[in-house]
Design a protein around this motif. Structure first.
Motif, PDB file in Angstrom:
ATOM      1  N   ARG A 139       0.817  -1.212   0.000  1.00  0.00           N
ATOM      2  CA  ARG A 139       0.000   0.000   0.000  1.00  0.00           C
ATOM      3  C   ARG A 139       0.854   1.267   0.000  1.00  0.00           C
ATOM      4  NH1 ARG A 139      -3.230  -3.355   3.391  1.00  0.00           N
ATOM      5  NH2 ARG A 139      -2.152  -2.563   5.243  1.00  0.00           N
ATOM      6  N   ALA A 143       0.824   4.248  -2.817  1.00  0.00           N
ATOM      7  CA  ALA A 143       0.634   5.665  -2.469  1.00  0.00           C
ATOM      8  C   ALA A 143       1.742   6.517  -3.065  1.00  0.00           C
ATOM      9  CB  ALA A 143       0.596   5.828  -0.955  1.00  0.00           C
ATOM     10  N   CYS A 279      -2.661  -6.930  -3.556  1.00  0.00           N
ATOM     11  CA  CYS A 279      -2.843  -5.830  -2.617  1.00  0.00           C
ATOM     12  C   CYS A 279      -2.408  -4.517  -3.249  1.00  0.00           C
ATOM     13  CB  CYS A 279      -2.062  -6.100  -1.341  1.00  0.00           C
ATOM     14  SG  CYS A 279      -2.231  -4.814  -0.077  1.00  0.00           S
ATOM     15  N   TYR A 280      -1.280  -4.526  -3.955  1.00  0.00           N
ATOM     16  CA  TYR A 280      -0.831  -3.325  -4.658  1.00  0.00           C
ATOM     17  C   TYR A 280      -1.862  -2.912  -5.704  1.00  0.00           C
ATOM     18  CZ  TYR A 280       1.761  -0.313  -7.833  1.00  0.00           C
ATOM     19  OH  TYR A 280       2.141   0.750  -8.640  1.00  0.00           O
ATOM     20  N   LYS A 282      -5.007  -3.475  -5.843  1.00  0.00           N
ATOM     21  CA  LYS A 282      -6.226  -2.937  -5.241  1.00  0.00           C
ATOM     22  C   LYS A 282      -6.043  -1.470  -4.876  1.00  0.00           C
ATOM     23  CE  LYS A 282      -9.546  -3.739  -1.507  1.00  0.00           C
ATOM     24  NZ  LYS A 282      -9.907  -4.608  -0.345  1.00  0.00           N
ATOM     25  N   ALA A 283      -4.840  -1.111  -4.427  1.00  0.00           N
ATOM     26  CA  ALA A 283      -4.549   0.277  -4.074  1.00  0.00           C
ATOM     27  C   ALA A 283      -4.211   1.122  -5.303  1.00  0.00           C
ATOM     28  CB  ALA A 283      -3.395   0.333  -3.073  1.00  0.00           C
TER      29      ALA A 283
END
Length: 351
Positions: A139, A143, A279-280, A282-283
């Motif tokens: 995450r 960002a 996970c990456y 999704k972000a």
């Protein structure tokens, strides 16, 4: 960060530094303590207590270095740009380009308190905390990539377009600057990457260049990144370069710079590579897919970095006095990348 070494292991005139800082930061009130931070293969780092300030000093290595390496000025520029944003970095304090002070350029940043994990298996943590740490890595990277470089003053921090083509050329030049013997797998990998470049999709982000678990500092008790460290390889580039680089542990063994290959991930409560990448994604929902090329390219870059470490060890100016032990990993990482390129299962055991 990591455990400080003896205060006597500096390689420069501490009084010269103290006099310089007195002019820039004011008097130290009699408190001036400098300690070398152990470990690391790149820019030497030191804890510095200066009056009531708790700082970290980062400098270029002493002696000859490869052209374009150890870009202290670029590191500091990134800290200045990112500190006001939500991307966690240490607060920059002072940059000095005058080599006459301590022999090389250096900068100061505020010390951040937290945890750094060098073991990608996170064996030191309770099993139920390991997955959350790795998800925080994904995450935080997303960002960072979400920032528009031009909005934080980094619009000119790298050349636009053809990122992977230019990077392959750059790392090939750096590899060939070394006086070490040619390494056949690295040269084979260079040829494969050149022949399998994906089409340039025009994506541009701030890329860290060495985004991995050991370059992140976590909150003392929470699964939250409080500082992204070591920005010397940062530039404008394609975000999948960082993502592929951060996936290296799943393609290297524990004795290959601490990878996860061969470890029972489920038993250790660690995410698979697919779960980490998901996970990456999704972000960063608009990201293109991660390809074998991106992972092979990442291993190629790190192989060339190991060549540089071996070269500094040969010249006697490596940050780690035991850096020579990493020289064989240049070839090993290139072999791992060729396994990915050829879609072969990774081999365990001696090569």
């Amino acid at each position: 960060m990591t455990a400080p070494a003896s205060a006597g292991t500096t390689e420069f005139d501490k009084e010269s530094l103290r006099n310089h800082l007195r002019d820039k930061l004011g008097p130290d009130g009699g408190l001036f303590v400098l300690e070398r931070i152990g470990g690391g293969q790149s820019n030497p780092s030191f804890f510095l207590d200066y009056g009531d300030r708790r700082l970290v000093l980062r400098k270029q290595p002493a002696g000859p270095i490869l052209k374009g390496a150890h870009a202290i000025d670029r590191e500091y520029r990134v800290l200045e740009a990112l500190f006001p944003t939500g991307v966690p970095v240490p607060e920059p304090v002072h940059y000095c380009s005058d080599e006459g002070v301590i022999g090389t350029p250096f900068y100061l940043m505020k010390r951040v308190e937290g945890r750094v994990f060098t073991d990608t298996s996170l064996a030191e943590l309770p099993a139920d905390q390991r997955r959350d740490i790795w998800m925080a890595v994904a995450r935080t990277m997303a960002a960072m990539h979400a920032l528009r470089p031009e909005t934080v003053g980094l619009g000119d921090f790298g050349k636009p377009g053809n990122y992977f083509e230019r990077q392959i050329s750059r790392w090939d030049r750096q590899y060939r600057q070394s006086d070490l013997q040619p390494i056949a797998p690295i040269e084979q990998l260079h040829d494969w990457l050149s022949a399998n470049l994906p089409e340039d999709d025009g994506r541009v982000a701030l890329c860290h260049g060495d985004f991995r678990l050991g370059n992140l500092m976590f909150h003392p008790t929470e699964a939250r990144v409080v500082a992204v460290l070591d920005w010397e390889l940062s530039t404008l580039g394609h975000p999948l370069a960082d993502l592929g680089f951060c996936c290296m542990p799943w393609h290297t063994a524990p004795d290959e710079y601490g990878g996860l290959l061969g470890i029972d991930l489920a038993e250790m409560r660690l995410p698979s590579e697919g779960e980490f990448v998901a996970c990456y994604m999704k972000a960063a929902p608009d990201s293109p897919p991660l390809l074998p090329f991106h992972k092979a390219f990442a291993l190629y870059r790190f192989a060339v970095i190991f060549v540089g470490i071996a070269e500094r060890a040969r010249l006697g100016n490596a940050s780690d006095p035991e850096a020579a032990r990493f020289a064989p990993l240049a070839e090993r990482f290139a072999i791992r990348a060729l396994e990915i390129a050829n879609r072969e299962p990774h081999k365990l055991g001696p090569f």
